[in-house]
Motif scaffolding. Structure first.
Motif, short mmCIF file in Angstrom:
data_model
loop_
_atom_site.label_atom_id
_atom_site.label_comp_id
_atom_site.label_asym_id
_atom_site.label_seq_id
_atom_site.Cartn_x
_atom_site.Cartn_y
_atom_site.Cartn_z
N UNK A 342 0.98 -1.17 -0.13
CA UNK A 342 0.00 -0.51 -0.30
C UNK A 342 0.72 1.06 -0.27
N UNK A 343 0.16 2.37 -0.57
CA UNK A 343 0.93 3.85 -0.63
C UNK A 343 0.29 4.53 0.07
N UNK A 344 0.50 5.40 0.94
CA UNK A 344 -0.15 6.76 1.70
C UNK A 344 0.10 7.44 1.42
N UNK A 345 -0.66 8.64 0.72
CA UNK A 345 -0.42 9.79 0.84
C UNK A 345 0.82 10.87 2.01
N UNK A 346 1.44 11.82 3.03
CA UNK A 346 1.48 12.36 3.45
C UNK A 346 0.09 13.15 4.32
N UNK A 347 -0.64 13.13 3.59
CA UNK A 347 -1.79 13.35 4.64
C UNK A 347 -2.56 12.21 4.64
N UNK A 348 -2.39 11.57 4.34
CA UNK A 348 -3.41 9.72 4.60
C UNK A 348 -4.58 10.09 4.23
N UNK A 349 -5.06 11.28 2.76
CA UNK A 349 -6.18 10.78 2.65
C UNK A 349 -6.43 9.97 1.48
N UNK A 350 -5.48 10.16 0.58
CA UNK A 350 -5.42 9.06 -0.76
C UNK A 350 -4.18 7.85 -0.49
N UNK A 351 -4.82 6.88 -0.79
CA UNK A 351 -4.06 5.60 -0.12
C UNK A 351 -4.22 4.69 -1.68
N UNK A 352 -3.01 3.39 -2.51
CA UNK A 352 -3.10 2.57 -3.15
C UNK A 352 -2.72 0.94 -2.89
N UNK A 353 -3.57 -0.15 -2.62
CA UNK A 353 -3.45 -0.91 -2.42
C UNK A 353 -3.17 -1.79 -4.03
N UNK A 354 -1.70 -2.37 -4.18
CA UNK A 354 -1.31 -2.62 -5.22
C UNK A 354 -0.78 -4.02 -5.13
N UNK A 355 -0.66 -5.01 -6.21
CA UNK A 355 0.26 -6.14 -6.33
C UNK A 355 0.61 -6.51 -7.39
N UNK A 356 2.34 -7.19 -6.88
CA UNK A 356 3.34 -7.71 -7.78
C UNK A 356 2.76 -9.16 -8.50
N UNK A 357 4.01 -8.82 -9.48
CA UNK A 357 3.30 -11.13 -9.94
C UNK A 357 4.25 -11.83 -8.50
N UNK A 358 5.32 -10.73 -8.48
CA UNK A 358 6.89 -11.87 -7.56
C UNK A 358 7.35 -10.90 -6.27
N UNK A 359 7.72 -12.18 -5.71
CA UNK A 359 8.23 -11.94 -4.59
C UNK A 359 9.35 -10.50 -4.76
#
Length: 665
Positions: A342-359
């Motif tokens: 998960x990537x979260x912006x400094x203000x905490x209002x925007x976040x993304x949840x991503x999935x990679x193909x491999x470790x």
């Protein structure tokens, strides 16, 4: 001699990036334009051939018709013999001319129409067929990747996983082969289309010249020289095509000779590179489709400077998704899917949840985004800086996840000379501290606060009073407490990130360095999960309270807080230095210092302001006049307490469930 400057690289066929797809769309657009133009040109050529063929038939009919004049039975006379002989001579000339027209029509059919028909039916049809095959292979690969991405994390079936992995490898190889065949045909088309345009006109012009030579016995040496030069250029392009075709075949054989592991996901043999400051690749992103439903889309992500960019397949350019400066990146557990972060912006209002193909991709993405978040990409040698910071972090941090397991460290407070809060505006020049002067290398870090069992039983024993963070007390509690008659009482929602022993307790730099090491240790050791607590600040102490049980986890006396500060860039981070005594050596205890780092739901400056006010009240209590002056200068509530901002937990206290108190920031 014109050369072909643009071609599709066979080495890019396996990655199938949006840039390659964008370049492929240019070639496909060029092929489509060529197809339309070829159809129109072929219609014009067929019309010319039809006219010439009709001219031969008309001339033949004219010759026969002239001979029929002699056989006509005129009523007034049988005809003029001179006219008949003249017409017969005309008929012979027309018949000879008819043979020239017939030969010209035959040459047009063989040298002009047939090559164009062959180019359309062979080369352009091959391009169209390979495009369909490539599209089908791409769709099958996408379906296989979707099936692989949906493999359950729990109750994993190894047999089913192996079948899915083999299916992905088969589909990926199939797409790779189709892509390279398609790319080779598109590259070859750049040569063949030139030959296809020149060869018919070359045949048409030569046929006309032969017609004129035989008809008028007129030879144009200049035209012959020009046609010879065109013919030479045609032969040169064909020789280049043969060389390029052989090179592409050799490259295709080399690229297809790799092992099947290359096509399998999560089979990376190369080590993880933790010093990257830019990265690109396909990721699955979770999107909300309803109030409680979500969907995953596979898109191409890449970093550009301090920005996270996204580019759908087939798009010409990518768009910005999130500003990565000062953002937080962490691993998350997500819906039975592997390798999610998960990537979260400094203000905490925007976040993304991503999935990679491999470790490997998963770890490299987290490290790269953390490096970009620290703005390493702005330095002169970002990769060297990233390597140095990573090595320093590995040597400087040792994760400890509870109070009971904390190692005994006796710091040497060489820099501590005074107690109390250090003045921000010092009269002396600024002192530059090295990290080794502030925090001893190898100092352990604790990442959570575990309430001791004895204290938990004492606070939950029958008749014991629990701390209420909203300023209320139980009716049957008549005992004295520091929160009962406190002039100040403020509650904040915070998350404890970590604490560590330090050497210096009266500078803000030691808090900033501790924040850096705590965040670096969490990122390196994948410790991202935190629990929300209520921080209650009054005029005597700072308490951390469990929001579910209202049990005090730990209490800090304000007189022991020697320094506090908020992060200079991330306003949600704050920390303070707690002063204690080290009695291990006997005699008078030497001063020891520890830094506690927290993340607040709002600005950390508010907590620092409240702590500072509490310390002022503590000092003012020693002098009644100073306390009265302080109360006059500050607004008060109706019950005589200092008026501050509303409690951060006040709005959420009515409807928050216990699950909401758990944060994965």
């Amino acid at each position: 001699m014109p050369a072909v400057h643009h071609k599709l690289l066979l080495e890019d066929a396996l990655q199938d990036s949006p840039q390659t797809r964008s370049l492929l769309s240019v070639f496909e657009e060029d092929a489509g334009t060529l197809t339309n133009y070829t159809n129109q040109l072929l219609q014009s050529m067929q019309r010319v051939f039809g006219a010439q063929n009709e001219m031969g038939l008309a001339t033949e009919q004219l010759s026969k018709q002239l001979l029929e004049y002699e056989k006509q039975d005129f009523a007034l006379a049988r005809g003029d013999e001179e006219v008949i002989n003249t017409l017969q001579q005309f008929a012979k000339s027309v018949e000879e001319l008819n043979s020239l027209h017939a030969e010209l029509a035959t040459q047009m059919a063989e040298k002009m129409v047939f090559p164009m028909v062959q180019f359309r039916e062979k080369d352009l049809t091959e391009i169209s067929t390979l495009k369909e095959i490539f599209g089908i292979a791409s769709d099958e690969h996408e379906a296989a990747m979707v099936k692989y991405s949906r493999l359950p994390k729990k109750r994993e079936n190894e047999k089913m996983k192996a079948e899915v992995v083999r299916e992905v490898a088969y589909c990926r190889r199939k797409q790779h082969q189709a892509a390279m065949q398609y790319y080779c045909s598109l590259n070859a088309l750049q040569y063949r289309k030139r030959v296809a345009m020149l060869e018919p006109m070359l045949g048409y012009t030569r046929a006309q010249i032969n017609f004129f030579k035989k008809g008028m016995e007129l030879v144009s040496k200049k035209m012959d020289s020009f046609l010879n030069s065109v013919s030479n250029m045609n032969e040169s392009i064909e020789s280049q095509l043969e060389v390029e075709t052989e090179v592409m075949r050799s490259s295709q054989r080399e690229l297809l000779s790799v092992d099947d592991v290359t096509y399998m996901p999560d089979r990376d043999l190369t080590p993880v590179n933790r010093a990257l400051v830019q990265k690109a690749g396909y990721l699955n992103i979770r999107n909300k489709t309803g109030l409680v439903t979500t969907a995953w889309d596979r898109l191409f992500f890449f970093t550009q400077g301090g920005n996270m960019m996204c580019q759908p397949r087939g798009a010409i350019a990518g768009g910005m998704v999130l500003d990565l400066d000062n953002s937080s990146v962490m691993a998350v557990e997500c819906e039975d899917r592997h390798y999610c972060f998960q990537i979260t912006s400094p203000n905490g209002k925007t976040s993304l949840i991503l999935q990679a193909e491999s470790r490997k991709e998963y770890e490299e993405w987290i490290c790269t985004l953390n490096n970009i978040s620290r703005q390493i990409y702005l330095t002169d040698n970002p990769e060297a800086v990233a390597i140095r910071l990573h090595q320093t972090a590995l040597q400087a941090v040792t994760p400890i996840t509870s109070f009971e397991k904390r190692a005994e460290v006796s710091p040497n407070p060489n820099q501590a000379k005074t107690s109390g809060v250090a003045s921000v505006n010092s009269q002396k020049g600024p002192v530059v501290y090295e990290p080794e002067d502030l925090i001893a290398p190898g100092t352990p870090i604790q990442f959570d606060i575990v309430l001791p069992v004895s204290e938990f039983l004492d606070q939950n024993r029958a008749g014991a009073r629990r701390t209420n963070p909203f300023g209320e007390t139980e009716e049957d509690d008549s005992g004295s407490d520091d929160t009962h008659d406190s002039l100040l009482q403020q509650v904040f929602a915070v998350r404890f990130l970590g604490s560590m022993a330090v050497r210096e307790g009266h500078t803000q730099e030691v808090i900033y360095e501790a924040m850096r090491q705590v965040l670096a240790a969490r990122a390196i050791h994948n410790i991202f999960k935190t629990t929300e607590s209520h921080m209650m600040v009054n005029s005597t102490c700072v308490r951390l309270i469990d929001p579910q049980t209202q049990v005090t986890k730990i209490c800090f006396q304000l007189k022991d807080v020697s320094q506090f500060a908020a992060h200079q860039e991330n306003s949600r981070l704050m920390g303070f230095v707690l002063e204690g005594r080290d009695w291990t050596n006997g005699g008078d205890g030497e001063p020891s210092f520890s830094v506690f780092v927290f993340e607040s739901n709002t600005e950390g400056e508010k907590i620092c302001y409240t702590i500072n006010l509490g310390k002022e009240i503590t000092e003012a209590r020693k002098d009644p006049e100073a306390l009265a002056q302080l109360m006059k200068s500050m607004p008060l509530t109706n019950d005589g307490k200092f008026l501050l901002l509303e409690n951060e937990t006040g709005d959420a206290a009515d409807g928050v469930t216990p699950d909401d108190l758990e944060s994965e920031a």
